[in-house]
Design a protein around this motif. Structure first.
Motif, PDB file in Angstrom:
ATOM      1  N   LEU A  70     -12.971 -41.112 -51.166  1.00 58.13           N
ATOM      2  CA  LEU A  70     -12.735 -42.495 -50.765  1.00 58.13           C
ATOM      3  C   LEU A  70     -11.498 -43.057 -51.430  1.00 58.13           C
ATOM      4  O   LEU A  70     -10.588 -43.557 -50.795  1.00 58.13           O
ATOM      5  N   THR A  71     -11.417 -42.991 -52.746  1.00 60.36           N
ATOM      6  CA  THR A  71     -10.291 -43.566 -53.472  1.00 60.36           C
ATOM      7  C   THR A  71     -10.328 -43.084 -54.907  1.00 60.36           C
ATOM      8  O   THR A  71     -11.377 -42.698 -55.417  1.00 60.36           O
ATOM      9  N   THR A  72      -9.188 -43.071 -55.554  1.00 64.30           N
ATOM     10  CA  THR A  72      -9.148 -42.692 -56.957  1.00 64.30           C
ATOM     11  C   THR A  72      -9.426 -43.881 -57.853  1.00 64.30           C
ATOM     12  O   THR A  72      -9.554 -43.723 -59.055  1.00 64.30           O
ATOM     13  N   GLN A  73      -9.479 -45.081 -57.282  1.00 59.65           N
ATOM     14  CA  GLN A  73      -9.754 -46.264 -58.077  1.00 59.65           C
ATOM     15  C   GLN A  73     -11.184 -46.246 -58.582  1.00 59.65           C
ATOM     16  O   GLN A  73     -12.049 -45.590 -58.011  1.00 59.65           O
ATOM     17  N   ALA A 103     -11.001 -48.337 -46.276  1.00 55.85           N
ATOM     18  CA  ALA A 103     -10.325 -47.426 -47.195  1.00 55.85           C
ATOM     19  C   ALA A 103      -9.946 -46.110 -46.529  1.00 55.85           C
ATOM     20  O   ALA A 103      -8.822 -45.626 -46.671  1.00 55.85           O
ATOM     21  N   VAL A 104     -10.883 -45.532 -45.801  1.00 58.59           N
ATOM     22  CA  VAL A 104     -10.631 -44.232 -45.179  1.00 58.59           C
ATOM     23  C   VAL A 104      -9.526 -44.319 -44.133  1.00 58.59           C
ATOM     24  O   VAL A 104      -8.645 -43.453 -44.049  1.00 58.59           O
ATOM     25  N   ASN A 105      -9.526 -45.383 -43.342  1.00 57.61           N
ATOM     26  CA  ASN A 105      -8.569 -45.487 -42.236  1.00 57.61           C
ATOM     27  C   ASN A 105      -7.220 -46.068 -42.636  1.00 57.61           C
ATOM     28  O   ASN A 105      -6.224 -45.824 -41.954  1.00 57.61           O
ATOM     29  N   ALA A 106      -7.169 -46.819 -43.744  1.00 58.70           N
ATOM     30  CA  ALA A 106      -5.908 -47.421 -44.146  1.00 58.70           C
ATOM     31  C   ALA A 106      -5.243 -46.697 -45.302  1.00 58.70           C
ATOM     32  O   ALA A 106      -4.014 -46.622 -45.364  1.00 58.70           O
ATOM     33  N   PHE A 107      -6.036 -46.161 -46.224  1.00 57.86           N
ATOM     34  CA  PHE A 107      -5.460 -45.570 -47.432  1.00 57.86           C
ATOM     35  C   PHE A 107      -5.477 -44.054 -47.427  1.00 57.86           C
ATOM     36  O   PHE A 107      -4.817 -43.428 -48.245  1.00 57.86           O
ATOM     37  N   ALA A 139      -2.191 -50.145 -36.093  1.00 51.02           N
ATOM     38  CA  ALA A 139      -3.059 -49.171 -36.761  1.00 51.02           C
ATOM     39  C   ALA A 139      -4.416 -49.154 -36.076  1.00 51.02           C
ATOM     40  O   ALA A 139      -5.372 -49.768 -36.557  1.00 51.02           O
ATOM     41  N   PRO A 140      -4.506 -48.477 -34.925  1.00 51.59           N
ATOM     42  CA  PRO A 140      -5.762 -48.461 -34.165  1.00 51.59           C
ATOM     43  C   PRO A 140      -6.953 -47.949 -34.971  1.00 51.59           C
ATOM     44  O   PRO A 140      -8.099 -48.265 -34.663  1.00 51.59           O
ATOM     45  N   GLY A 141      -6.675 -47.170 -36.024  1.00 54.35           N
ATOM     46  CA  GLY A 141      -7.758 -46.637 -36.831  1.00 54.35           C
ATOM     47  C   GLY A 141      -8.582 -47.715 -37.518  1.00 54.35           C
ATOM     48  O   GLY A 141      -9.715 -47.474 -37.926  1.00 54.35           O
ATOM     49  N   LEU A 142      -8.002 -48.923 -37.656  1.00 53.29           N
ATOM     50  CA  LEU A 142      -8.724 -50.014 -38.297  1.00 53.29           C
ATOM     51  C   LEU A 142      -9.585 -50.791 -37.309  1.00 53.29           C
ATOM     52  O   LEU A 142     -10.277 -51.728 -37.701  1.00 53.29           O
ATOM     53  N   GLY A 143      -9.544 -50.393 -36.035  1.00 53.60           N
ATOM     54  CA  GLY A 143     -10.389 -51.041 -35.038  1.00 53.60           C
ATOM     55  C   GLY A 143     -11.867 -50.992 -35.392  1.00 53.60           C
ATOM     56  O   GLY A 143     -12.570 -52.007 -35.320  1.00 53.60           O
ATOM     57  N   PRO A 144     -12.402 -49.816 -35.807  1.00 49.51           N
ATOM     58  CA  PRO A 144     -13.819 -49.755 -36.179  1.00 49.51           C
ATOM     59  C   PRO A 144     -14.179 -50.697 -37.314  1.00 49.51           C
ATOM     60  O   PRO A 144     -15.278 -51.265 -37.328  1.00 49.51           O
TER      61      PRO A 144
END
Length: 322
Positions: free
Chosen positions: A310-313, A298-302, A249-254
């Motif tokens: 951001l999230t419904t939580q 949150a943005v890159n994984a969920f 998941a390269p998106g989690l690199g940042p």
């Protein structure tokens, strides 16, 4: 790879577990240290708990008299307060229920046991008659859940996201504790009580003796590498758990790079760099970076579509430092 909704559920389960345990510990310590005060005085003394948990404006909006009973009920048992112990434990259960097929059955059993305790018919009577015993039971159950996660849960993606959520919540809470209590500009807060709320008083005494210097205590909570509740230790855990995701998941690199930069500032910075002339401003900066890190995860994984939501939580009031 884990489904995005399952990753989000595990992430928030970790955060809600930390919130439940920390809020209960705060109420317990506040109750023990103010047992000789009148109920009205005790209520006013516990108001800082609202600021610590970002609930001050919500309590003020109710126009309630800050007596001991009202304060304790609001923080512990108010079902309309999404930051209360009862509601964070409920959110913990809902998130674990969403991933029951991915977690050990013991984890669900312990989480459900905590939920049933807080929903028992006599919970309010116990809160009034024997609050310390109730707090202790909740804290032991939170420790049991943490123990199951540590000893029984497979080291898969779900375990990683639960750990990331827990460590981000813990580090944010420690930063707020430093800013609002340890570095209290008015000097009204008891430093020993603040360290007890972070479960680090004994460790601090062993390292620094009875040198009750607020700057030393703040530095200790920020960057002591041997204390599991220091911000540095939390960031090391986050960085370590994010590392395996970079290939798939390269998106989690940042997110990992952001965690690494913040960790290196605390690990290799001097006292003057970590806590400059404006220590409160510095802590606030760290809080903002932690909030940014949580949002990046949150943005890159969920939210693979990178939605602006951001999230419904539930995000606790005060999650973004004020």
């Amino acid at each position: 790879m884990i489904l995005a909704r399952h990753a989000e559920a595990m992430f928030w389960a970790g955060r809600h577990l930390e919130r439940t345990e920390h809020a209960t510990r705060g109420l317990d310590i506040a109750g023990r240290t103010s047992i000789h005060h009148t109920p009205e005085h005790t209520g006013h003394e516990r108001i800082p708990l609202f600021r610590l948990h970002g609930l001050a404006s919500a309590f003020e909006a109710r126009a309630l008299v800050p007596t001991e009973s009202e304060v304790v009920h609001f923080v512990f048992a108010d079902e309309s307060n999404p930051g209360s112990v009862m509601e964070t434990a409920n959110q913990l259960r809902e998130n674990i229920r969403a991933v029951r097929d991915r977690v050990p059955v013991e984890l669900w059993e312990e989480t459900n046991r905590l939920f049933l305790l807080l929903r028992s018919r006599d919970r309010l009577d116990r809160l009034d008659s024997e609050p310390s015993e109730l707090y202790s039971r909740v804290r032991r159950m939170c420790s049991a859940i943490t123990g199951v996660v540590a000893e029984s849960m497979p080291r898969d993606e779900g375990h990683a996201f639960m750990g990331i959520g827990a460590m981000l919540e813990r580090s944010s809470m420690v930063c707020r504790l430093i800013r609002l209590a340890v570095l209290d500009p008015e000097g009204k807060s008891d430093l020993a009580v603040a360290l007890r709320m972070a479960s680090t008083l004994q460790a601090y005494r062993r390292t620094h003796g009875y040198e009750d210097d607020r700057t030393t205590a703040a530095q200790f909570l920020l960057s002591d590498e041997y204390v599991p509740r220091s911000v540095l230790s939390c960031l090391r855990h986050v960085e370590h758990r994010l590392a395996p995701f970079e290939a798939a998941a390269p998106g989690l690199g940042p997110a990992r790079r952001l965690a690494g930069r913040l960790r290196s500032e605390l690990e290799f910075g001097t006292v003057e760099e970590t806590l400059p002339e404006d220590p409160t401003g510095r802590i606030l900066h760290i809080e903002v970076q932690l909030a940014r890190l949580a949002e990046t995860v949150a943005v890159n994984a969920f939210d693979p579509a990178h939605s602006s939501v951001l999230t419904t939580q539930f995000v606790r009031p005060g999650s973004h430092p004020a």
